[in-house]
Design a protein around this motif. Sequence first.
Motif, PDB file in Angstrom:
ATOM      1  N   ALA A  46       0.837  -1.196   0.000  1.00 60.55           N
ATOM      2  CA  ALA A  46       0.000   0.000   0.000  1.00 60.55           C
ATOM      3  C   ALA A  46       0.869   1.242   0.000  1.00 60.55           C
ATOM      4  N   TYR A  47       0.224   2.395  -0.147  1.00 60.08           N
ATOM      5  CA  TYR A  47       0.958   3.652  -0.134  1.00 60.08           C
ATOM      6  C   TYR A  47       1.660   3.838   1.209  1.00 60.08           C
ATOM      7  N   LEU A  48       0.909   3.596   2.283  1.00 57.87           N
ATOM      8  CA  LEU A  48       1.493   3.527   3.625  1.00 57.87           C
ATOM      9  C   LEU A  48       1.169   2.162   4.185  1.00 57.87           C
ATOM     10  N   ALA A  49       2.191   1.397   4.510  1.00 60.12           N
ATOM     11  CA  ALA A  49       1.998   0.043   5.026  1.00 60.12           C
ATOM     12  C   ALA A  49       2.677  -0.088   6.382  1.00 60.12           C
ATOM     13  N   VAL A  50       1.916  -0.562   7.348  1.00 53.68           N
ATOM     14  CA  VAL A  50       2.418  -0.834   8.695  1.00 53.68           C
ATOM     15  C   VAL A  50       2.284  -2.324   8.923  1.00 53.68           C
ATOM     16  N   ASN A  51       3.417  -2.999   9.115  1.00 53.08           N
ATOM     17  CA  ASN A  51       3.417  -4.460   9.192  1.00 53.08           C
ATOM     18  C   ASN A  51       3.937  -4.933  10.545  1.00 53.08           C
ATOM     19  N   ASN A  52       3.036  -5.517  11.348  1.00 56.07           N
ATOM     20  CA  ASN A  52       3.400  -6.131  12.623  1.00 56.07           C
ATOM     21  C   ASN A  52       4.206  -5.172  13.497  1.00 56.07           C
ATOM     22  N   MET A  53       3.669  -3.970  13.707  1.00 60.30           N
ATOM     23  CA  MET A  53       4.376  -2.931  14.449  1.00 60.30           C
ATOM     24  C   MET A  53       4.162  -3.083  15.949  1.00 60.30           C
ATOM     25  N   HIS A  54       5.282  -3.090  16.679  1.00 57.28           N
ATOM     26  CA  HIS A  54       5.279  -3.133  18.140  1.00 57.28           C
ATOM     27  C   HIS A  54       6.034  -1.915  18.647  1.00 57.28           C
ATOM     28  N   ALA A  55       5.512  -1.264  19.694  1.00 59.50           N
ATOM     29  CA  ALA A  55       6.175  -0.078  20.224  1.00 59.50           C
ATOM     30  C   ALA A  55       6.010  -0.009  21.735  1.00 59.50           C
ATOM     31  N   HIS A  56       7.061   0.504  22.397  1.00 60.32           N
ATOM     32  CA  HIS A  56       7.103   0.611  23.852  1.00 60.32           C
ATOM     33  C   HIS A  56       7.421   2.033  24.288  1.00 60.32           C
ATOM     34  N   TYR A  57       6.872   2.401  25.433  1.00 63.17           N
ATOM     35  CA  TYR A  57       7.369   3.530  26.211  1.00 63.17           C
ATOM     36  C   TYR A  57       8.075   2.926  27.415  1.00 63.17           C
ATOM     37  N   GLY A  58       9.396   2.873  27.370  1.00 67.75           N
ATOM     38  CA  GLY A  58      10.112   2.202  28.437  1.00 67.75           C
ATOM     39  C   GLY A  58       9.704   0.744  28.506  1.00 67.75           C
TER      40      GLY A  58
ATOM     41  N   ALA B 240      -2.925  -1.006   6.220  1.00 64.76           N
ATOM     42  CA  ALA B 240      -2.504  -0.489   4.918  1.00 64.76           C
ATOM     43  C   ALA B 240      -3.426   0.656   4.534  1.00 64.76           C
ATOM     44  N   VAL B 241      -2.825   1.749   4.082  1.00 60.72           N
ATOM     45  CA  VAL B 241      -3.582   2.930   3.689  1.00 60.72           C
ATOM     46  C   VAL B 241      -3.286   3.212   2.225  1.00 60.72           C
TER      47      VAL B 241
ATOM     48  N   GLN C 276      -9.962  16.699  -0.940  1.00 69.02           N
ATOM     49  CA  GLN C 276     -10.164  16.863  -2.375  1.00 69.02           C
ATOM     50  C   GLN C 276      -8.847  16.993  -3.130  1.00 69.02           C
ATOM     51  N   GLU C 277      -7.815  17.430  -2.427  1.00 70.71           N
ATOM     52  CA  GLU C 277      -6.483  17.526  -3.033  1.00 70.71           C
ATOM     53  C   GLU C 277      -5.815  16.153  -3.148  1.00 70.71           C
ATOM     54  N   GLY C 278      -6.448  15.119  -2.570  1.00 73.06           N
ATOM     55  CA  GLY C 278      -5.906  13.766  -2.654  1.00 73.06           C
ATOM     56  C   GLY C 278      -4.868  13.439  -1.609  1.00 73.06           C
ATOM     57  N   MET C 279      -4.835  14.198  -0.501  1.00 72.26           N
ATOM     58  CA  MET C 279      -3.852  13.968   0.543  1.00 72.26           C
ATOM     59  C   MET C 279      -4.205  12.717   1.348  1.00 72.26           C
ATOM     60  N   THR C 280      -3.282  11.783   1.430  1.00 73.66           N
ATOM     61  CA  THR C 280      -3.440  10.593   2.254  1.00 73.66           C
ATOM     62  C   THR C 280      -3.349  11.006   3.715  1.00 73.66           C
ATOM     63  N   THR C 281      -4.329  10.599   4.524  1.00 75.13           N
ATOM     64  CA  THR C 281      -4.430  11.123   5.890  1.00 75.13           C
ATOM     65  C   THR C 281      -4.835  10.035   6.871  1.00 75.13           C
ATOM     66  N   ILE C 282      -4.220  10.083   8.054  1.00 75.42           N
ATOM     67  CA  ILE C 282      -4.696   9.307   9.205  1.00 75.42           C
ATOM     68  C   ILE C 282      -5.104  10.306  10.267  1.00 75.42           C
ATOM     69  N   ILE C 283      -6.330  10.202  10.740  1.00 74.30           N
ATOM     70  CA  ILE C 283      -6.838  11.124  11.750  1.00 74.30           C
ATOM     71  C   ILE C 283      -7.186  10.365  13.025  1.00 74.30           C
ATOM     72  N   VAL C 284      -6.611  10.798  14.136  1.00 72.29           N
ATOM     73  CA  VAL C 284      -6.963  10.309  15.465  1.00 72.29           C
ATOM     74  C   VAL C 284      -7.849  11.368  16.096  1.00 72.29           C
TER      75      VAL C 284
ATOM     76  N   ASP D  75     -12.714   7.559   4.905  1.00 72.48           N
ATOM     77  CA  ASP D  75     -13.132   6.465   4.029  1.00 72.48           C
ATOM     78  C   ASP D  75     -13.180   5.145   4.792  1.00 72.48           C
ATOM     79  N   ARG D  76     -12.177   4.951   5.647  1.00 67.88           N
ATOM     80  CA  ARG D  76     -12.065   3.708   6.412  1.00 67.88           C
ATOM     81  C   ARG D  76     -11.862   4.023   7.876  1.00 67.88           C
ATOM     82  N   ALA D  77     -12.132   3.006   8.700  1.00 68.73           N
ATOM     83  CA  ALA D  77     -11.932   3.137  10.142  1.00 68.73           C
ATOM     84  C   ALA D  77     -11.170   1.930  10.665  1.00 68.73           C
TER      85      ALA D  77
END
Length: 267
Positions: free
Chosen positions: A46-58, A69-70, A226-234, A246-248
């Motif tokens: 995909a244009y933006l692909a996140v695959n099996n992402m793990h993240a920690h704070y400490g 995939a976005v 409308q400008e076609g900007m790929t966006t993730i909104i929290v 478009d998707r959730a």
Amino acid sequence: RRHARKHQRPPEGKRSLSGRGTLERPTMTAPSASSQHASTPETAPAYLAVNNMHAHYGESYIVQGITLAVKEGEILALLGRNGAGKTTTLRTIARLDNPQLTQGELWLDGQRIDGMSSHQAAVAGIGLVPEDRRIIAGLTVEENLQLAQIAEPVGWSLSRIYNLFPRLEERRKQEGITLSGGEQQMLSIARALARQIKVLLLDEPYEGLAPVIVDEIEKTLRLIKQEGMTTIIVEQNAVRALKLADRAVILDTGQIVFDGSAQDVLD
């Protein structure tokens, strides 16, 4: 109606005193340039692909194996209750120092970015608009925008930005931190657009704003769409975000529990 897939949650591991999982922390070696080029295209579908992402704070295990995939030009609403891992997901994609990405791959427009610094990711095309806006004190509105354009790649011109945000043009000589909350949010979004970005990450753009200002920000985001900007909104205002998206994707304790069309959630 589009088919929405629900994700099976893996068994929970041991719990820390903070309530977060303390599964054995996976390790990840930052990919070298050669390894990035050697990776197969299947991992970046995909244009933006996140695959099996793990993240920690400490020691706190926040993001627990997210894959999403976005598509280019798509708006994705990333939803969930407080503490679900939404902001952590955005910060990890933007490659900020904290949280720490401990496993997974991130791809943007065919380029692997998980081994990048936040500056490198920004140059690659990630534009994060944080919840706290981070307007630079002592600089006018226009100077905040000009500072974003000092280094390549430059995005929207000032005239184009002012066409989208006429209120910013009216206040271009005013110190940025003296703007109202809604105007500061406009400036924060405009500053991201002043760079040449491929994906816009919006963290709580409506937070603390009066409904009339939210309407104005939403109208602006529709024009950006409308400008076609790929966006993730929290956004905690889920209905507003879903009407724009478009998707959730819905998160619960750092894992995806729903991935489908925004209309499905609204219905």
